[in-house]
Design an enzyme around this catalytic site. Sequence first.
Site: not given
Length: 479
Positions: A216-219
């Site tokens: 998800g958005s931690v990437f």
Amino acid sequence: MNQAIRHTWVVAAALLVLVLGSLTYVQFFEAGRLQANPWNSRNLLQQFSSNRGPILVDGQQIAYSQRSNDQYDYQRVYRDPQLYAPLTGFYSLLNMTGLEQELNPLLTGSSDQLFYDRITQILSGNQPRGASVELTIDPALQKLAYDALGDQKGAIVALNPKTGEILAMVSKPSYDPNAIATHNTNQARQAYEALAQNEANPLFNRAIGGNLYSPGSVFKIIDTAAALESGKYDADSVLDNPAELDLPGTSATLPNYRYGGCAARTKVDFSFALEQSCNTPFASIAMNLGQDAIANEAKKFGFGEPLKVPLTVTPSTFPENLNDAQLAQSSIGQFDVRVTPLQVAMMSAAIANNGVQMKPNLIKTVRAPDLTPVSTFKPEQLRTATSQQTATQIKDWMVNVVDQGIANAAAVPGVKVAGKTGTAELTVGGGNNAWFTGFAPADDPQIAVAIVVENVDVLTGVSLTSPTAKKLFEAVLNK
């Protein structure tokens, strides 16, 4: 007559050479294979008759051997089994896993590192014993992380970003290795098969392996590093932030994150995009930079690289041969991007440590049976993930994510906390994997964490991840 005698001697000599050759082959070339043969009962008796060394956390044994009242002299016992099973694994008549497997030569005393100690034991007439291995795990932090997950499936990893020491590694659901370590083969097999067939996969250490997760958005930490390192973007860059982004070559669109404040602005800077976890700016950045730039940046942070801590870590992956639509989805940690929680913790740890990624390690000290240190932990630099300038800038923006963004539940009063949330949509069942990663204090990092909770709705994920990070930060900082 003489010819017959000569023939007899030749045959006898040939047989002698054949016998000696066979013995030599068996003793020297086949010994390893024969010892490893599961049907070799003598080897099995020898193994379970040895005093296998303990595994310790903060001086307390979490796996140890005690005398047994059967044909095997020792029984392996696990303390706080659910808490530590994903780390220790098990040692049984069936097989061995986890640290029991990875450290087997040390625990049995057969390691070359213990050669002189082994000789001393033999000459003194003492029964050979294995080394003791103390882990880097902080028991209070381990218990806190375990309890924080409750009945949810997921994993938590905490690292010291300056040294790479693994302070906590939790995977849920867990299991009791004592049931498999029993000397009753049928009971051990039944216990193992019940766990192996369990759809919840309790035998997986989700922190370092299993089926891996979409990040998800931690990437977006990777996207941001790639953008700044490319020279095409800087802290003053203005980014388009439409509510939806057309995905090239398809009739589909990529929507912005609905639960933050992304809808408030159509033009944003990096700080706001990270604070509110806006999808469309990062998808546009990825398509502008191209697949190679994102993939190469991911590799700099450790994606695709083998790693042992000494448990074997499954490499995280960024997909290849992407079209623009797939690249856009991958840039927000969806499509076929797959990570371990350890990899995500390593990403944050590298940012915390000015771009330098330290090698994660679970082993603090190895001691011979006489308690003489055989080896002690020494920090080891793994790689430079990004420049210090880029790391410092991302660190500042991650602080803003906690101070004024959607990760505000991770804030610790009086401490600068850096963080990033993530929500990875699942294709089955409509749930999400909820993420948090970050570190504290931002200006002198002592702990970096990654938290993932499986298959929850967005609000449940938010209530579990950032508040748990806050508890972990406080536990370390208040020591």
